[in-house]
Design a protein around this motif. Structure first.
Motif, PDB file in Angstrom:
ATOM      1  N   GLY A  48      12.820 -10.410  -5.753  1.00 43.68           N
ATOM      2  CA  GLY A  48      12.124  -9.591  -4.811  1.00 43.68           C
ATOM      3  C   GLY A  48      11.843  -8.245  -5.360  1.00 43.68           C
ATOM      4  O   GLY A  48      12.858  -7.458  -6.065  1.00 43.68           O
ATOM      5  N   SER A  49      10.749  -7.526  -4.829  1.00 45.59           N
ATOM      6  CA  SER A  49      10.912  -6.109  -5.278  1.00 45.59           C
ATOM      7  C   SER A  49      10.592  -5.320  -3.819  1.00 45.59           C
ATOM      8  O   SER A  49      10.061  -5.525  -2.892  1.00 45.59           O
ATOM      9  N   GLU A  50      11.125  -4.059  -4.008  1.00 53.82           N
ATOM     10  CA  GLU A  50      11.142  -3.144  -2.871  1.00 53.82           C
ATOM     11  C   GLU A  50       9.758  -2.460  -2.842  1.00 53.82           C
ATOM     12  O   GLU A  50       9.409  -1.786  -1.823  1.00 53.82           O
ATOM     13  N   ALA A  51       9.216  -2.330  -3.862  1.00 54.38           N
ATOM     14  CA  ALA A  51       7.786  -1.684  -3.864  1.00 54.38           C
ATOM     15  C   ALA A  51       6.941  -2.418  -4.388  1.00 54.38           C
ATOM     16  O   ALA A  51       7.012  -3.390  -5.043  1.00 54.38           O
ATOM     17  N   GLU A  52       5.690  -2.377  -3.720  1.00 51.11           N
ATOM     18  CA  GLU A  52       4.550  -3.051  -4.355  1.00 51.11           C
ATOM     19  C   GLU A  52       3.879  -2.446  -5.368  1.00 51.11           C
ATOM     20  O   GLU A  52       3.942  -1.275  -5.683  1.00 51.11           O
ATOM     21  N   HIS A  53       3.389  -3.187  -6.433  1.00 51.41           N
ATOM     22  CA  HIS A  53       2.696  -2.730  -7.463  1.00 51.41           C
ATOM     23  C   HIS A  53       1.233  -1.985  -7.128  1.00 51.41           C
ATOM     24  O   HIS A  53       0.597  -2.264  -5.936  1.00 51.41           O
ATOM     25  N   PRO A  54       0.804  -1.068  -7.743  1.00 52.00           N
ATOM     26  CA  PRO A  54      -0.384  -0.269  -7.497  1.00 52.00           C
ATOM     27  C   PRO A  54      -1.602  -1.159  -7.180  1.00 52.00           C
ATOM     28  O   PRO A  54      -2.430  -0.926  -6.219  1.00 52.00           O
ATOM     29  N   ASP A  55      -1.616  -1.982  -8.093  1.00 55.18           N
ATOM     30  CA  ASP A  55      -2.846  -3.152  -8.003  1.00 55.18           C
ATOM     31  C   ASP A  55      -2.704  -3.809  -6.675  1.00 55.18           C
ATOM     32  O   ASP A  55      -3.809  -4.164  -5.741  1.00 55.18           O
ATOM     33  N   VAL A  56      -1.540  -4.070  -6.202  1.00 52.29           N
ATOM     34  CA  VAL A  56      -1.572  -4.956  -4.911  1.00 52.29           C
ATOM     35  C   VAL A  56      -1.867  -3.885  -3.685  1.00 52.29           C
ATOM     36  O   VAL A  56      -2.498  -4.478  -2.696  1.00 52.29           O
ATOM     37  N   LEU A  57      -1.281  -2.657  -3.955  1.00 52.01           N
ATOM     38  CA  LEU A  57      -1.686  -1.722  -2.567  1.00 52.01           C
ATOM     39  C   LEU A  57      -3.042  -1.337  -2.683  1.00 52.01           C
ATOM     40  O   LEU A  57      -3.757  -1.300  -1.686  1.00 52.01           O
ATOM     41  N   ARG A  58      -3.772  -1.409  -3.807  1.00 55.00           N
ATOM     42  CA  ARG A  58      -5.241  -1.258  -3.864  1.00 55.00           C
ATOM     43  C   ARG A  58      -6.106  -2.333  -3.139  1.00 55.00           C
ATOM     44  O   ARG A  58      -6.859  -2.231  -2.318  1.00 55.00           O
ATOM     45  N   ALA A  59      -5.570  -3.693  -3.333  1.00 56.07           N
ATOM     46  CA  ALA A  59      -6.331  -4.721  -2.770  1.00 56.07           C
ATOM     47  C   ALA A  59      -5.978  -4.682  -1.424  1.00 56.07           C
ATOM     48  O   ALA A  59      -6.928  -4.986  -0.569  1.00 56.07           O
ATOM     49  N   LYS A  60      -4.729  -4.236  -0.845  1.00 57.95           N
ATOM     50  CA  LYS A  60      -4.386  -4.242   0.556  1.00 57.95           C
ATOM     51  C   LYS A  60      -5.284  -2.955   1.322  1.00 57.95           C
ATOM     52  O   LYS A  60      -5.637  -3.353   2.448  1.00 57.95           O
ATOM     53  N   ARG A  61      -5.489  -2.051   0.560  1.00 58.22           N
ATOM     54  CA  ARG A  61      -6.074  -0.947   1.072  1.00 58.22           C
ATOM     55  C   ARG A  61      -7.638  -1.253   1.493  1.00 58.22           C
ATOM     56  O   ARG A  61      -8.234  -1.046   2.335  1.00 58.22           O
ATOM     57  N   ALA A  62      -8.165  -2.131   0.223  1.00 61.35           N
ATOM     58  CA  ALA A  62      -9.706  -2.632   0.382  1.00 61.35           C
ATOM     59  C   ALA A  62      -9.727  -3.449   1.822  1.00 61.35           C
ATOM     60  O   ALA A  62     -10.833  -3.372   2.436  1.00 61.35           O
ATOM     61  N   HIS A  63      -8.723  -4.334   1.570  1.00 62.52           N
ATOM     62  CA  HIS A  63      -8.835  -5.390   2.931  1.00 62.52           C
ATOM     63  C   HIS A  63      -8.877  -4.625   4.070  1.00 62.52           C
ATOM     64  O   HIS A  63      -9.430  -5.009   4.961  1.00 62.52           O
TER      65      HIS A  63
END
Length: 140
Positions: A48-63
């Motif tokens: 597991g990771s404690e931080a999201e990847h920037p690509d995941v964060l971008r997708a979440k923001r778009a959503h």
């Protein structure tokens, strides 16, 4: 097609877009192997990771942005139909909003400015047009 059916069609397409962005976020998270929940990481056999990847964060923001704007459309579009807005107006407002939001999501995921902002403004103007109709109808 009457305004109620136009509203139903565009609302359903916006809902499909929201589902698609959710799937895109999940696929990006899997591709980048970043999982915040231990059970998801265990299922994928990665740490597991404690931080999201920037690509995941971008997708979440778009959503998130698409969801916030869809709610405004769902309310104003329903009120537009309820106040007997014209079919021509419904076509113009609904399809302009739909096209603008689809483009906005694409531009958001691709990181394309100023096109992302331009498509946001076009969608917002369509909503403002519907709001003006609804307010005018409510006051008459």
């Amino acid at each position: 097609m009457d305004t109620t059916k136009l509203y139903a069609l565009v609302s359903a397409l916006l809902a499909v877009q929201l589902l698609g962005l959710g799937f895109w976020t999940a696929a990006t998270r899997a591709k980048r192997k970043t999982f915040l929940n231990p059970e998801d990481a265990a299922l994928s056999k990665v740490d597991g990771s404690e931080a999201e990847h920037p690509d995941v964060l971008r997708a979440k923001r778009a959503h998130t942005n698409a969801l916030e704007n869809a709610v405004v459309f769902f309310v104003l579009g329903a009120l537009y139909v309820a106040t007997q807005g014209s079919k021509t107006g419904a076509q113009a407002y609904f399809f302009t909003f739909l096209g603008a939001r689809l483009l906005h999501s694409l531009f958001y995921l691709l990181g394309k400015q100023p096109f992302r902002t331009m498509s946001f403004v076009v969608g917002a103007l369509a909503c403002l047009g519907m709001a003006a109709h609804v307010i005018r109808a409510a006051l008459s």
